[in-house]
Design a protein around this motif. Sequence first.
Motif, mmCIF file in Angstrom:
data_model
loop_
_atom_site.group_PDB
_atom_site.id
_atom_site.type_symbol
_atom_site.label_atom_id
_atom_site.label_comp_id
_atom_site.label_asym_id
_atom_site.label_seq_id
_atom_site.Cartn_x
_atom_site.Cartn_y
_atom_site.Cartn_z
ATOM 1 N N PRO A 111 -29.627 82.198 45.186
ATOM 2 C CA PRO A 111 -29.425 83.196 44.130
ATOM 3 C C PRO A 111 -30.730 83.457 43.376
ATOM 4 N N THR A 112 -30.842 84.653 42.867
ATOM 5 C CA THR A 112 -32.026 84.986 42.065
ATOM 6 C C THR A 112 -31.779 84.738 40.579
ATOM 7 N N HIS A 113 -30.533 84.575 40.205
ATOM 8 C CA HIS A 113 -30.204 84.304 38.803
ATOM 9 C C HIS A 113 -29.425 82.997 38.692
ATOM 10 N N ASN A 114 -29.653 82.289 37.598
ATOM 11 C CA ASN A 114 -28.780 81.177 37.260
ATOM 12 C C ASN A 114 -27.377 81.695 36.969
ATOM 13 N N ALA A 115 -26.388 80.834 37.157
ATOM 14 C CA ALA A 115 -25.073 81.150 36.614
ATOM 15 C C ALA A 115 -25.223 81.375 35.114
ATOM 16 N N LEU A 116 -24.369 82.230 34.579
ATOM 17 C CA LEU A 116 -24.499 82.575 33.168
ATOM 18 C C LEU A 116 -24.347 81.334 32.287
ATOM 19 N N HIS A 154 -10.574 80.670 31.853
ATOM 20 C CA HIS A 154 -11.371 81.890 31.736
ATOM 21 C C HIS A 154 -12.137 82.020 30.428
ATOM 22 N N ARG A 155 -12.150 80.999 29.561
ATOM 23 C CA ARG A 155 -12.929 81.196 28.335
ATOM 24 C C ARG A 155 -14.429 81.090 28.587
ATOM 25 N N ILE A 156 -14.820 80.348 29.619
ATOM 26 C CA ILE A 156 -16.250 80.299 29.982
ATOM 27 C C ILE A 156 -16.474 81.235 31.162
ATOM 28 N N SER A 157 -17.548 82.011 31.095
ATOM 29 C CA SER A 157 -17.847 82.962 32.176
ATOM 30 C C SER A 157 -18.018 82.244 33.506
ATOM 31 N N GLU A 158 -17.418 82.798 34.552
ATOM 32 C CA GLU A 158 -17.561 82.262 35.900
ATOM 33 C C GLU A 158 -18.617 83.023 36.717
ATOM 34 N N ALA A 159 -19.430 83.838 36.069
ATOM 35 C CA ALA A 159 -20.466 84.580 36.806
ATOM 36 C C ALA A 159 -21.488 83.602 37.367
ATOM 37 N N GLY A 160 -21.628 83.587 38.675
ATOM 38 C CA GLY A 160 -22.535 82.659 39.325
ATOM 39 C C GLY A 160 -21.865 81.338 39.696
ATOM 40 N N VAL A 161 -20.567 81.268 39.514
ATOM 41 C CA VAL A 161 -19.782 80.087 39.886
ATOM 42 C C VAL A 161 -18.780 80.539 40.937
ATOM 43 N N LEU A 162 -18.683 79.806 42.053
ATOM 44 C CA LEU A 162 -17.702 80.228 43.050
ATOM 45 C C LEU A 162 -16.308 80.061 42.455
ATOM 46 N N PRO A 163 -15.635 81.153 42.137
ATOM 47 C CA PRO A 163 -14.295 81.042 41.551
ATOM 48 C C PRO A 163 -13.308 80.937 42.691
ATOM 49 N N PRO A 202 -14.536 90.022 42.221
ATOM 50 C CA PRO A 202 -14.525 89.997 40.754
ATOM 51 C C PRO A 202 -15.946 90.152 40.271
ATOM 52 N N PHE A 203 -16.475 91.352 40.355
ATOM 53 C CA PHE A 203 -17.920 91.506 40.218
ATOM 54 C C PHE A 203 -18.390 91.258 38.796
ATOM 55 N N MET A 204 -17.454 91.260 37.841
ATOM 56 C CA MET A 204 -17.781 90.859 36.478
ATOM 57 C C MET A 204 -16.586 90.032 36.003
ATOM 58 N N PRO A 205 -16.619 88.725 36.288
ATOM 59 C CA PRO A 205 -15.392 87.941 36.172
ATOM 60 C C PRO A 205 -14.805 87.826 34.769
ATOM 61 N N SER A 206 -15.592 88.066 33.727
ATOM 62 C CA SER A 206 -15.009 88.007 32.379
ATOM 63 C C SER A 206 -14.459 89.353 31.936
ATOM 64 N N VAL A 207 -14.524 90.339 32.802
ATOM 65 C CA VAL A 207 -14.246 91.710 32.389
ATOM 66 C C VAL A 207 -13.288 92.418 33.343
#
Lengths: 405, 405
Positions: A59-64, A154-163, B163-168
């Motif tokens: 990945p080019t970005h860290n998980a949020l 879902h209170r913590i963002s899962e962006a960058g985490v395999l959900p 889920p391209f924006m998982p919190s949204v």
Amino acid sequence: MPQSSPVDPSGSLVARLDLPPLGTGPLDGTTFTVKDNIDIAGHRTSYGSPAWRDAHPAPTHNALCVDQMLAAGARCVGKVVADEFTYSLDGESPFFGTPRNAKAADRIPGGSSSGSAASVANGLADFSIGTDSGGSVRVPASLCGLWGMRPSLHRISEAGVLPFMPSVSTVGVLADGFAHLEAAIRVALRSGPTPQAPLQRILVLSDALEIADQSVRSQTEAALEDIARRTGLPLEPIRFSQIVGEDVPLSDCNTQALRIMQTAEFQSTVSNWIEACTPELGFPFSMAYGNVLAFDRIAALDGLARCERLFESINACLSPGTVICFPTTPVIAPLKGSLNTMDAVVDYYDRTMTITAFSGVGRLPEVSVPLLTVDGCPVGLSFAAAHYQDEFLLRTVSEMTGQRS
Amino acid sequence: MPQSSPVDPSGSLVARLDLPPLGTGPLDGTTFTVKDNIDIAGHRTSYGSPAWRDAHPAPTHNALCVDQMLAAGARCVGKVVADEFTYSLDGESPFFGTPRNAKAADRIPGGSSSGSAASVANGLADFSIGTDSGGSVRVPASLCGLWGMRPSLHRISEAGVLPFMPSVSTVGVLADGFAHLEAAIRVALRSGPTPQAPLQRILVLSDALEIADQSVRSQTEAALEDIARRTGLPLEPIRFSQIVGEDVPLSDCNTQALRIMQTAEFQSTVSNWIEACTPELGFPFSMAYGNVLAFDRIAALDGLARCERLFESINACLSPGTVICFPTTPVIAPLKGSLNTMDAVVDYYDRTMTITAFSGVGRLPEVSVPLLTVDGCPVGLSFAAAHYQDEFLLRTVSEMTGQRS
């Protein structure tokens, strides 16, 4: 079989890192590790599977959630072992080894956040970011004697985490004490000053005590008596059947609801990739995966509705100001290598998930506190509150256990 | 430039399908289409990007929400066009064409669930499953004259949906009438018989009316007067600043909160893949993507906390029994090809998302009802309720608009 690196007696590290803080804040001066299903920029994420790692670019970005920690002043010191596809509560990886249980070296650390637990318990970091679908933060916290929190779904963002099971999976934190747990969780939750209700009721989930080993049960009861004295509130035993208003056992949370949702969602995420790419699978996972493949999701759709009804019932019972207590796991850590018969696996999983699935279907925040010791091994005492009452729960746990918030 | 197939005058189909029902239930005899970011077993999912489609294997399982519809008696008749990475509110795809707006053929259908809207509005199906992060179900419903619902965040399983924006991001439904909308949504939500509060208060979000074109505003006011007469309840205008208890404009929902979360999460999902694989990008997306790449997520982390505070404030205001009304979009559909200047894009997006971001940050269920007609073109009137009050909202909308539930 891989061995722990001589420079890593914890056996937890996939990669030693030194990512400096990106800001200053409540985590100044702290260190953390990151479970290997959570992205670190420039490093391939394995999800506990070398085949997955090799098939996907870095990945080019860290998980949020990683960036949240760095921005709040923490330093990331490592990427740590996860069970294969995080689909396990064992912590015995055929690919990455068994991270060391610091309090019971002959026993498993628990999983799937096995490296998260071992890295903290062995002193490599103050806290670790893990994930929890069926107990993967709470179980290793319990078995390794750590503080652990699975927040509201879902209170913590899962962006960058395999959900890998999007209706079930949460990001969570394991820590060496309440102070680091609270600080890290509040950063990830973006907690505000919103006042929440004071503690009014302490429920005790009777069914969970009955499922636990007798020694875990008696330790739990003693610890709860201390808490009753400290808070001046009575302990109110409650049965699962009273919570949901139906004569059903606690195990329904797992067998009739959460496990069905998990399996159905796993088919639509990891199974799709496995079926298309036929990667090498580890033996323990391949055993479990047989059940995933054989699962008839159409016949099981009622289980998804059951999840929704249990969520509603549990949260209707847990009014603001209410906390519910139970042992995090019914047992101490099994011996390493002992989960090699179907009977042993079924006993460990079915009993453990009967308890952990309660917060799973309730989408509840749950904190596991290292308050119990049985045969010299740690077991956690868990506290849960209604969905979205995370900040109430943190404050309440600090009051109940005499920690300074 | 691709053209609509002569056998598909709607221009909505990526693939014509005929997946028979897998059971019987409330959707017996109905037909539906599926947006092309939602898995259909055996067909590659494109997410609106041919490069993504070609880089990923065909799934072996349907998305869970698709199986829910099939099991409830519906027949799937097609996979339909999505905007590239569903990152658009236009519905003008450089790769898959512009699905036909059945009520205004010279105008865009809106996006990103453009094919979902066009397939229903042109009579190919009774309803369609789409997704909505910033308005992608509600906007095409409004611009094409359809019923559309974005449920509470995360109430429908996202397994098999990017889920391209998982919190949204939410799964949602567009339909040709209330009956099909309600039936499909209740299946996906796994709605139970839980009684919810009766309608007690009708709020009107004043800021949204002020942002709308004058003709949209006057139509909205007339429709709301009808509803007040039908229900016997007064209309209660309320400003966004009253809802959140701060002197801030409604546009903060978008610019200070939702857009920040969206961009940060998009970096950790789609951006990682684009940066690693450097696929061909369409021109409209590549313009928007420049902003994604330039976005400094560390500097913007306060926006994530802002999302959490706005969620809390909005839901504290929307007590059970309360519905809040506003035009779904501030405008009728722009003419096809007219969004080709920065000014036109900014005007369309900023005004539209100022309204749609309200339910986004509130994680609210919202139903768009085709009640307004301006210059011969449809515009939706939206009704929203508190997080998780989906069933209350459905029943209330049926009462307010004289539909039979």
